[in-house]
Design a protein around this motif. Structure first.
Motif, PDB file in Angstrom:
ATOM      1  N   VAL A 187     -38.861  23.539  20.636  1.00 32.15           N
ATOM      2  CA  VAL A 187     -38.821  24.549  19.558  1.00 32.15           C
ATOM      3  C   VAL A 187     -37.465  26.186  20.050  1.00 32.15           C
ATOM      4  O   VAL A 187     -37.643  26.838  19.288  1.00 32.15           O
ATOM      5  CB  VAL A 187     -40.002  25.153  19.088  1.00 32.15           C
ATOM      6  N   GLY A 188     -37.567  25.849  21.336  1.00 32.49           N
ATOM      7  CA  GLY A 188     -36.258  27.127  22.293  1.00 32.49           C
ATOM      8  C   GLY A 188     -36.826  27.601  23.482  1.00 32.49           C
ATOM      9  O   GLY A 188     -37.590  26.725  24.150  1.00 32.49           O
ATOM     10  N   SER A 189     -36.433  28.434  23.840  1.00 25.94           N
ATOM     11  CA  SER A 189     -36.514  29.327  25.170  1.00 25.94           C
ATOM     12  C   SER A 189     -36.491  30.641  25.087  1.00 25.94           C
ATOM     13  O   SER A 189     -35.532  30.834  24.708  1.00 25.94           O
ATOM     14  CB  SER A 189     -35.135  28.391  26.311  1.00 25.94           C
ATOM     15  N   GLN A 190     -37.537  30.480  26.084  1.00 27.55           N
ATOM     16  CA  GLN A 190     -37.194  32.285  26.002  1.00 27.55           C
ATOM     17  C   GLN A 190     -37.776  32.808  24.978  1.00 27.55           C
ATOM     18  O   GLN A 190     -36.962  32.602  24.031  1.00 27.55           O
ATOM     19  CB  GLN A 190     -36.737  32.682  26.831  1.00 27.55           C
ATOM     20  N   GLY A 191     -38.969  33.796  24.581  1.00 28.21           N
ATOM     21  CA  GLY A 191     -39.574  34.531  23.406  1.00 28.21           C
ATOM     22  C   GLY A 191     -40.002  33.778  22.213  1.00 28.21           C
ATOM     23  O   GLY A 191     -40.231  34.105  21.194  1.00 28.21           O
ATOM     24  N   CYS A 192     -40.133  32.508  22.977  1.00 38.10           N
ATOM     25  CA  CYS A 192     -40.696  31.417  21.540  1.00 38.10           C
ATOM     26  C   CYS A 192     -41.941  31.873  22.377  1.00 38.10           C
ATOM     27  O   CYS A 192     -42.970  31.449  23.527  1.00 38.10           O
ATOM     28  CB  CYS A 192     -40.548  30.113  22.111  1.00 38.10           C
ATOM     29  N   PRO A 193     -43.433  31.686  21.638  1.00 43.54           N
ATOM     30  CA  PRO A 193     -44.529  31.463  22.345  1.00 43.54           C
ATOM     31  C   PRO A 193     -45.250  31.034  22.054  1.00 43.54           C
ATOM     32  O   PRO A 193     -45.173  29.533  21.186  1.00 43.54           O
ATOM     33  CB  PRO A 193     -45.580  32.746  21.150  1.00 43.54           C
ATOM     34  N   LEU A 194     -46.442  31.004  23.068  1.00 42.52           N
ATOM     35  CA  LEU A 194     -47.750  29.433  22.978  1.00 42.52           C
ATOM     36  C   LEU A 194     -47.784  28.954  21.584  1.00 42.52           C
ATOM     37  O   LEU A 194     -47.759  27.221  21.509  1.00 42.52           O
ATOM     38  CB  LEU A 194     -48.444  29.255  24.103  1.00 42.52           C
ATOM     39  N   GLU A 195     -48.327  29.586  20.268  1.00 37.36           N
ATOM     40  CA  GLU A 195     -48.431  29.209  19.378  1.00 37.36           C
ATOM     41  C   GLU A 195     -47.416  28.289  18.650  1.00 37.36           C
ATOM     42  O   GLU A 195     -47.600  27.753  18.032  1.00 37.36           O
ATOM     43  CB  GLU A 195     -49.111  30.343  18.466  1.00 37.36           C
ATOM     44  N   LEU A 196     -46.115  28.674  18.507  1.00 38.80           N
ATOM     45  CA  LEU A 196     -45.236  28.263  18.381  1.00 38.80           C
ATOM     46  C   LEU A 196     -44.482  26.836  19.250  1.00 38.80           C
ATOM     47  O   LEU A 196     -44.311  25.621  18.316  1.00 38.80           O
ATOM     48  CB  LEU A 196     -43.485  28.691  18.296  1.00 38.80           C
ATOM     49  N   LEU A 197     -44.520  27.230  20.055  1.00 34.69           N
ATOM     50  CA  LEU A 197     -44.668  25.462  20.963  1.00 34.69           C
ATOM     51  C   LEU A 197     -45.197  24.944  20.769  1.00 34.69           C
ATOM     52  O   LEU A 197     -45.474  23.340  20.152  1.00 34.69           O
ATOM     53  CB  LEU A 197     -44.138  25.773  22.863  1.00 34.69           C
ATOM     54  N   VAL A 198     -47.117  24.828  20.581  1.00 29.39           N
ATOM     55  CA  VAL A 198     -47.748  23.970  20.052  1.00 29.39           C
ATOM     56  C   VAL A 198     -47.294  23.591  18.196  1.00 29.39           C
ATOM     57  O   VAL A 198     -47.616  22.573  17.991  1.00 29.39           O
ATOM     58  CB  VAL A 198     -49.001  24.779  20.230  1.00 29.39           C
ATOM     59  N   ALA A 199     -47.375  24.519  17.640  1.00 29.41           N
ATOM     60  CA  ALA A 199     -46.834  24.037  16.473  1.00 29.41           C
ATOM     61  C   ALA A 199     -45.411  22.891  15.646  1.00 29.41           C
ATOM     62  O   ALA A 199     -46.195  22.402  15.538  1.00 29.41           O
ATOM     63  CB  ALA A 199     -46.612  25.184  15.682  1.00 29.41           C
ATOM     64  N   GLY A 200     -44.808  22.810  16.538  1.00 27.89           N
ATOM     65  CA  GLY A 200     -43.393  21.980  16.656  1.00 27.89           C
ATOM     66  C   GLY A 200     -44.484  20.974  17.352  1.00 27.89           C
ATOM     67  O   GLY A 200     -43.962  19.740  16.573  1.00 27.89           O
ATOM     68  N   ALA A 201     -44.568  20.791  18.352  1.00 26.04           N
ATOM     69  CA  ALA A 201     -45.453  19.773  18.714  1.00 26.04           C
ATOM     70  C   ALA A 201     -46.448  18.534  17.698  1.00 26.04           C
ATOM     71  O   ALA A 201     -46.068  17.714  17.658  1.00 26.04           O
ATOM     72  CB  ALA A 201     -45.620  19.877  20.760  1.00 26.04           C
ATOM     73  N   GLY A 202     -47.463  19.541  17.619  1.00 25.79           N
ATOM     74  CA  GLY A 202     -48.613  18.977  16.361  1.00 25.79           C
ATOM     75  C   GLY A 202     -47.608  18.879  15.586  1.00 25.79           C
ATOM     76  O   GLY A 202     -47.633  17.736  14.916  1.00 25.79           O
ATOM     77  N   THR A 203     -46.637  19.413  14.994  1.00 22.32           N
ATOM     78  CA  THR A 203     -45.631  18.329  13.381  1.00 22.32           C
ATOM     79  C   THR A 203     -45.047  17.873  13.656  1.00 22.32           C
ATOM     80  O   THR A 203     -45.336  16.445  13.156  1.00 22.32           O
ATOM     81  CB  THR A 203     -44.711  19.510  13.014  1.00 22.32           C
ATOM     82  N   VAL A 204     -44.664  17.497  14.829  1.00 21.36           N
ATOM     83  CA  VAL A 204     -43.429  15.769  14.809  1.00 21.36           C
ATOM     84  C   VAL A 204     -44.778  14.679  15.851  1.00 21.36           C
ATOM     85  O   VAL A 204     -44.750  13.843  15.333  1.00 21.36           O
ATOM     86  CB  VAL A 204     -42.960  16.562  16.592  1.00 21.36           C
ATOM     87  N   PHE A 205     -46.049  15.343  16.514  1.00 22.25           N
ATOM     88  CA  PHE A 205     -47.034  14.344  16.729  1.00 22.25           C
ATOM     89  C   PHE A 205     -47.858  13.845  15.266  1.00 22.25           C
ATOM     90  O   PHE A 205     -47.992  12.856  15.245  1.00 22.25           O
ATOM     91  CB  PHE A 205     -48.575  15.168  17.401  1.00 22.25           C
ATOM     92  N   ASP A 206     -47.816  14.424  14.482  1.00 19.00           N
ATOM     93  CA  ASP A 206     -48.777  13.934  13.470  1.00 19.00           C
ATOM     94  C   ASP A 206     -47.448  13.408  12.886  1.00 19.00           C
ATOM     95  O   ASP A 206     -47.373  11.962  12.358  1.00 19.00           O
ATOM     96  CB  ASP A 206     -48.417  15.370  11.583  1.00 19.00           C
ATOM     97  N   LEU A 207     -46.345  13.389  12.581  1.00 17.62           N
ATOM     98  CA  LEU A 207     -44.875  12.421  12.230  1.00 17.62           C
ATOM     99  C   LEU A 207     -44.978  11.033  13.315  1.00 17.62           C
ATOM    100  O   LEU A 207     -45.348   9.771  12.469  1.00 17.62           O
ATOM    101  CB  LEU A 207     -43.612  13.677  12.548  1.00 17.62           C
ATOM    102  N   ALA A 208     -45.515  10.906  14.147  1.00 19.03           N
ATOM    103  CA  ALA A 208     -45.489   9.755  15.638  1.00 19.03           C
ATOM    104  C   ALA A 208     -46.876   9.152  14.556  1.00 19.03           C
ATOM    105  O   ALA A 208     -46.885   7.674  14.587  1.00 19.03           O
ATOM    106  CB  ALA A 208     -45.830  10.362  16.687  1.00 19.03           C
ATOM    107  N   ARG A 209     -47.807   9.868  14.471  1.00 16.96           N
ATOM    108  CA  ARG A 209     -49.726   8.860  13.784  1.00 16.96           C
ATOM    109  C   ARG A 209     -48.726   8.308  11.988  1.00 16.96           C
ATOM    110  O   ARG A 209     -49.197   7.138  12.270  1.00 16.96           O
ATOM    111  CB  ARG A 209     -50.305   9.923  13.819  1.00 16.96           C
TER     112      ARG A 209
END
Length: 417
Positions: A187-209
């Motif tokens: 989702v990006g480098s520096q300036g991206c809060p933890l919530e955004l990192l997790v949201a991006g990973a979660g969206t793609v993990f849902d796709l994996a499911r």
């Protein structure tokens, strides 16, 4: 600051060195150990070569068990030369050529395809070579932008990856290519809060499911989380730790950390940035009404982002005397001006430092990532000497360039005056 003092005392920060960069190799090893401890042992932590391509740094990380994330053909060769096994190299780039893909397929690198057309190209090349490719598909989760737009890549539009809005095309690609076995998100480098990192990973993990439910529980083999954990550039910064990230992922993505998927990370900044300082001698001091300026030997050549976007890229500074002792006195506001011929060449403006004199040493912290790797050749300045300190001793990671080295750079291979 102790490393600068020791380097001076041991004659490694020499009179001819207008500046040096010093890496704390023990801290780098500790940062990697903390990352490895936060994730399951099956995780491949692929260091982002773009963050710091110095071969000794890459060799150290390879020896610690890291993988490498390469974003260009030369970065692949840097990783190979540093001793990374091809199976531990991840190849990411939005513009992979046929030549590059052919090499990656022959070597057995893990390739993160950036788009659907690239998948078709990989299929044709792999068929011609008679190999089964190891490939993931980069997805833009469209989760939003961080504080720094230029380093955020998960907006509604991004130059990277296949947007989540093309979900049907993504599922069709997995149905079409049986060798396609992974998903990649960043989702990006520096300036991206933890919530955004997790949201991006979660969206793609849902796709994996979804893909697994549709095409079978063993359809996917690899989930690449990318990078993005920030570093602390200000005294008040409290970036999330790898353990914080893993804990949040376990809540949002149950089954990811303790499931069968092989995991990959691609961190660079959080590992290397805190592990180095840049030290420059002060050449001149200028005083004008309302302004005090110290002219130093590192500017937009080393601090490209800092000079062009200072609000987003600050650095902490310290001041030493010529012998390496911390200078005392009432702090004032000082501009640190670099040596390049343009008016924006200020790596730090309004640093709060004691009175500066020619011959003092300005130390700029947290320069271990995305500084030397972005070195600018404007004014053809020489790269400084790079030192490492680990296990109680110094080593030279890269020697200071001489003028003839810069001449050879501009001549190119086989060139002659």
């Amino acid at each position: 600051m102790e490393l600068v003092r020791k380097a001076l005392a041991q004659g490694l920060f020499r009179d001819q060195d207008t500046a040096v960069i010093l890496y704390d190799l023990d801290r780098l090893a500790a940062n990697f150990a903390a990352l490895a401890a936060a994730f399951p042992s099956r995780t491949r932590h692929a260091f982002a070569v773009k963050a710091c391509p110095l071969p000794p740094i890459l060799q150290l990380l390879a020896g610690l068990g890291a993988g490498a994330e390469a974003a260009s053909l030369p970065e692949i060769h840097l990783a190979l030369a540093a001793g990374f096994d091809p199976s531990r190299i991840v190849f990411d780039s939005p513009a992979k050529t046929g030549e590059e893909l052919r090499l990656a397929l022959k070597l057995g690198l893990f390739i993160n395809a950036d788009n659907l057309d690239e998948l078709a190209r990989i299929d044709a090349l792999a068929t011609g070579l008679g190999v089964v490719p190891r490939v993931g598909l980069r997805i833009n989760p469209q989760a939003g932008l961080g504080r720094i737009k230029a380093t955020s890549v998960a907006g509604r539009y991004s130059k990277f990856g296949v947007p989540m809005s093309a979900r049907d095309d993504i599922r069709d690609a997995f149905a079409r290519y049986p060798w396609l076995g992974g998903l990649h998100v960043h989702v990006g480098s520096q300036g991206c809060p933890l919530e955004l990192l997790v949201a991006g990973a979660g969206t793609v993990f849902d796709l994996a499911r979804e893909i697994e439910q549709e095409q079978g529980p063993d359809r996917l083999a690899v989930f690449d989380l990318g990078g993005g954990l920030p570093a602390a550039y200000r005294d008040g910064d409290t970036p999330p730790t790898p353990a914080d990230y893993a804990t949040a992922l376990a809540v949002r993505c149950p089954g990811l950390l303790d499931g069968p998927l092989a995991l990959v990370t691609e961190f660079g900044r959080m590992l290397a940035a805190p592990c180095a300082v840049a030290a420059s001698r002060v050449e001149y001091v200028k005083r004008q009404p309302g302004h005090r300026t110290a002219v130093v030997h590192l500017g937009a050549d080393l601090f490209v982002r800092e000079c062009y976007n200072p609000k987003a890229w600050p650095h902490r500074t310290r001041l030493l005397d010529s012998g390496g002792q911390a200078k005392q006195g009432r702090p004032g506001l000082w501009h640190l001006a670099g040596p390049l011929c343009f008016s924006g060449d200020f790596p730090v403006r309004q640093a709060r430092l004691p009175a500066i004199a020619p011959g003092d040493i300005v130390v700029i912290e947290d320069v271990g990532a995305y500084t030397l790797s972005m070195w600018s050749r404007y004014n053809s300045r020489q790269m400084p000497r790079v030192l490492g300190f680990g296990q109680g001793r110094f080593s030279v990671l890269r020697e200071r360039e001489e003028p003839q080295d810069v001449v050879r750079f501009w001549l190119g291979s086989g060139g002659a005056v």
